[in-house]
Motif scaffolding. Structure first.
Motif, PDB file in Angstrom:
ATOM      1  N   GLY A  21      50.205  -6.084  14.361  1.00 42.01           N
ATOM      2  CA  GLY A  21      49.107  -5.949  15.305  1.00 42.01           C
ATOM      3  C   GLY A  21      49.565  -5.975  16.743  1.00 42.01           C
ATOM      4  O   GLY A  21      48.945  -5.375  17.618  1.00 42.01           O
ATOM      5  N   ALA A  22      50.658  -6.684  16.985  1.00 41.46           N
ATOM      6  CA  ALA A  22      51.180  -6.771  18.348  1.00 41.46           C
ATOM      7  C   ALA A  22      52.092  -5.610  18.687  1.00 41.46           C
ATOM      8  O   ALA A  22      52.550  -5.483  19.815  1.00 41.46           O
ATOM      9  CB  ALA A  22      51.936  -8.080  18.531  1.00 41.46           C
ATOM     10  N   ALA A  23      52.365  -4.746  17.709  1.00 41.70           N
ATOM     11  CA  ALA A  23      53.275  -3.635  17.979  1.00 41.70           C
ATOM     12  C   ALA A  23      52.834  -2.380  17.241  1.00 41.70           C
ATOM     13  O   ALA A  23      53.639  -1.590  16.805  1.00 41.70           O
ATOM     14  CB  ALA A  23      54.688  -4.011  17.554  1.00 41.70           C
ATOM     15  N   SER A  24      51.526  -2.203  17.089  1.00 40.20           N
ATOM     16  CA  SER A  24      51.013  -1.036  16.387  1.00 40.20           C
ATOM     17  C   SER A  24      51.201   0.206  17.239  1.00 40.20           C
ATOM     18  O   SER A  24      51.448   0.117  18.437  1.00 40.20           O
ATOM     19  CB  SER A  24      49.527  -1.223  16.079  1.00 40.20           C
ATOM     20  OG  SER A  24      48.781  -1.250  17.270  1.00 40.20           O
TER      21      SER A  24
ATOM     22  N   ALA B 189      42.459  14.766  24.080  1.00 39.92           N
ATOM     23  CA  ALA B 189      43.730  14.038  24.023  1.00 39.92           C
ATOM     24  C   ALA B 189      43.512  12.621  23.500  1.00 39.92           C
ATOM     25  O   ALA B 189      44.289  12.123  22.675  1.00 39.92           O
ATOM     26  CB  ALA B 189      44.375  14.000  25.406  1.00 39.92           C
ATOM     27  N   LEU B 190      42.454  11.953  23.975  1.00 46.11           N
ATOM     28  CA  LEU B 190      42.175  10.594  23.521  1.00 46.11           C
ATOM     29  C   LEU B 190      41.821  10.580  22.040  1.00 46.11           C
ATOM     30  O   LEU B 190      42.310   9.728  21.284  1.00 46.11           O
ATOM     31  CB  LEU B 190      41.039   9.982  24.338  1.00 46.11           C
ATOM     32  CG  LEU B 190      40.616   8.568  23.914  1.00 46.11           C
ATOM     33  CD1 LEU B 190      41.785   7.596  24.025  1.00 46.11           C
ATOM     34  CD2 LEU B 190      39.434   8.085  24.753  1.00 46.11           C
ATOM     35  N   LYS B 191      40.993  11.511  21.625  1.00 51.03           N
ATOM     36  CA  LYS B 191      40.612  11.563  20.208  1.00 51.03           C
ATOM     37  C   LYS B 191      41.838  11.808  19.326  1.00 51.03           C
ATOM     38  O   LYS B 191      41.984  11.211  18.258  1.00 51.03           O
ATOM     39  CB  LYS B 191      39.552  12.642  19.991  1.00 51.03           C
ATOM     40  CG  LYS B 191      38.172  12.245  20.504  1.00 51.03           C
ATOM     41  CD  LYS B 191      37.158  13.349  20.274  1.00 51.03           C
ATOM     42  CE  LYS B 191      35.735  12.860  20.564  1.00 51.03           C
ATOM     43  NZ  LYS B 191      35.572  12.256  21.878  1.00 51.03           N
ATOM     44  N   ARG B 192      42.720  12.690  19.783  1.00 59.13           N
ATOM     45  CA  ARG B 192      43.933  12.959  19.024  1.00 59.13           C
ATOM     46  C   ARG B 192      44.842  11.733  19.006  1.00 59.13           C
ATOM     47  O   ARG B 192      45.442  11.398  17.970  1.00 59.13           O
ATOM     48  CB  ARG B 192      44.677  14.151  19.639  1.00 59.13           C
ATOM     49  CG  ARG B 192      45.993  14.510  18.951  1.00 59.13           C
ATOM     50  CD  ARG B 192      45.798  14.863  17.496  1.00 59.13           C
ATOM     51  NE  ARG B 192      47.048  15.324  16.885  1.00 59.13           N
ATOM     52  CZ  ARG B 192      47.249  15.397  15.573  1.00 59.13           C
ATOM     53  NH1 ARG B 192      46.283  15.053  14.723  1.00 59.13           N
ATOM     54  NH2 ARG B 192      48.403  15.824  15.102  1.00 59.13           N
ATOM     55  N   PHE B 193      44.915  11.047  20.124  1.00 60.57           N
ATOM     56  CA  PHE B 193      45.736   9.843  20.215  1.00 60.57           C
ATOM     57  C   PHE B 193      45.247   8.773  19.242  1.00 60.57           C
ATOM     58  O   PHE B 193      46.044   8.147  18.531  1.00 60.57           O
ATOM     59  CB  PHE B 193      45.704   9.303  21.643  1.00 60.57           C
ATOM     60  CG  PHE B 193      46.487   8.033  21.830  1.00 60.57           C
ATOM     61  CD1 PHE B 193      47.865   8.060  21.955  1.00 60.57           C
ATOM     62  CD2 PHE B 193      45.848   6.803  21.870  1.00 60.57           C
ATOM     63  CE1 PHE B 193      48.595   6.888  22.119  1.00 60.57           C
ATOM     64  CE2 PHE B 193      46.565   5.630  22.031  1.00 60.57           C
ATOM     65  CZ  PHE B 193      47.942   5.672  22.159  1.00 60.57           C
TER      66      PHE B 193
ATOM     67  N   ASP C  78      45.900   5.769  14.143  1.00 63.12           N
ATOM     68  CA  ASP C  78      45.468   5.316  12.812  1.00 63.12           C
ATOM     69  C   ASP C  78      46.452   5.776  11.742  1.00 63.12           C
ATOM     70  O   ASP C  78      46.825   5.010  10.845  1.00 63.12           O
ATOM     71  CB  ASP C  78      44.071   5.850  12.499  1.00 63.12           C
ATOM     72  CG  ASP C  78      42.985   5.178  13.320  1.00 63.12           C
ATOM     73  OD1 ASP C  78      43.250   4.080  13.864  1.00 63.12           O
ATOM     74  OD2 ASP C  78      41.880   5.743  13.422  1.00 63.12           O
ATOM     75  N   GLN C  79      46.878   7.027  11.844  1.00 66.47           N
ATOM     76  CA  GLN C  79      47.830   7.557  10.869  1.00 66.47           C
ATOM     77  C   GLN C  79      49.170   6.823  10.963  1.00 66.47           C
ATOM     78  O   GLN C  79      49.807   6.532   9.945  1.00 66.47           O
ATOM     79  CB  GLN C  79      48.033   9.054  11.102  1.00 66.47           C
ATOM     80  CG  GLN C  79      46.806   9.900  10.804  1.00 66.47           C
ATOM     81  CD  GLN C  79      46.992  11.357  11.187  1.00 66.47           C
ATOM     82  OE1 GLN C  79      48.071  11.766  11.633  1.00 66.47           O
ATOM     83  NE2 GLN C  79      45.939  12.153  11.028  1.00 66.47           N
ATOM     84  N   GLY C  80      49.578   6.527  12.197  1.00 68.23           N
ATOM     85  CA  GLY C  80      50.836   5.821  12.399  1.00 68.23           C
ATOM     86  C   GLY C  80      50.799   4.418  11.825  1.00 68.23           C
ATOM     87  O   GLY C  80      51.790   3.935  11.269  1.00 68.23           O
TER      88      GLY C  80
END
Length: 237
Positions: free
Chosen positions: A15-18, A188-192, A197-199
């Motif tokens: 959580g601290a490095a997501s 860009a924000l939506k893609r980020f 989430d995928q990451g």
């Protein structure tokens, strides 16, 4: 402890490095800045109360320690050992990520230069800091129980300290982030956020592929009692 349980415990540290929170700062800087936040200062004050209540009076006299010296020295001890915990856990996570790279990592990194993403990350900072603080104090307290360190707990979810719980900025910050993201038309924000989430899913999967179980978070505090003894905090039966 079963490997699946260990994987779950170490995943808490993610959580601290997501991917969403990934920053260029080193862990020591992240921890220091977290302790400098309003929530960090409140937890430090609670730590100071616990140290003053738990310290052996005769020992304090022998060492010439004044009451106002205990809190800042205790804070520095927790910062040092908390940084060690995050660095140790992150080293394990980084190895797994390196062996199992996330396909969208480069795009995710490039999106951080977008103004809307930058604003989102800046708004999100209190959550990251609160999570770092909670993780540190949760496992600091857990080690102290196991090692029989005679120091009262600080972690508010353990102590039930409602005043401290109300100072945690996570819920209020999440509401602001949801509102901001919901109103934003930034592709860009939506893609980020999608890639973040995928990451996170990819990172969790990478951890599960580890050939040996990761260390439990509280084990990074092994021997912190030696430093606490300098503040006249006793250990043992």
């Amino acid at each position: 402890m079963p490997f699946s349980r260990r994987t779950f415990v170490i995943a808490l540290l993610l959580g601290a490095a997501s991917p969403t929170w990934a920053q260029s700062q080193d862990k020591a800087t992240q921890v220091r800045e977290a302790f400098a936040s309003p929530y960090g200062k409140a937890l430090t004050a609670e730590l100071g109360k616990s140290l003053r209540a738990s310290a052996d009076p005769a020992c304090l006299t022998d060492k010439g320690l004044a009451a106002d010296q205990i809190e800042p020295r205790g804070r520095d001890i927790v910062i040092t050992w908390g940084t060690r915990m995050l660095e140790g856990a992150s080293a394990f996570i980084d190895r797994q990520n390196s062996d199992n790279p996330f396909a969208g990592a480069a795009e995710l990194e490039s999106l951080k230069s977008n103004p809307d993403v930058k604003r989102y990350l800046a708004m999100e900072e209190p959550i990251r800091q609160a999570k770092i603080l909670d993780l540190i104090f949760e496992h600091f307290d857990r080690h102290n129980v196991i090692a029989r360190v005679k120091l009262g707990a600080v972690y508010p979810l353990e102590t039930g300290n409602e005043a401290l719980l109300r100072l945690n900025p996570t819920d209020a910050t999440e509401e602001r982030l949801e509102t901001f993201a919901g109103k934003s038309r930034s592709k860009a924000l939506k893609r980020f956020l999608q890639l973040s989430d995928q990451g996170a899913i990819a990172q969790s999967a990478a951890i599960k592929k580890a050939s040996s179980p990761p260390p439990l978070p509280h084990t990074f505090f092994k021997d912190v009692e030696s430093d606490l003894a300098e503040l006249c905090i006793r250990s043992g039966k």
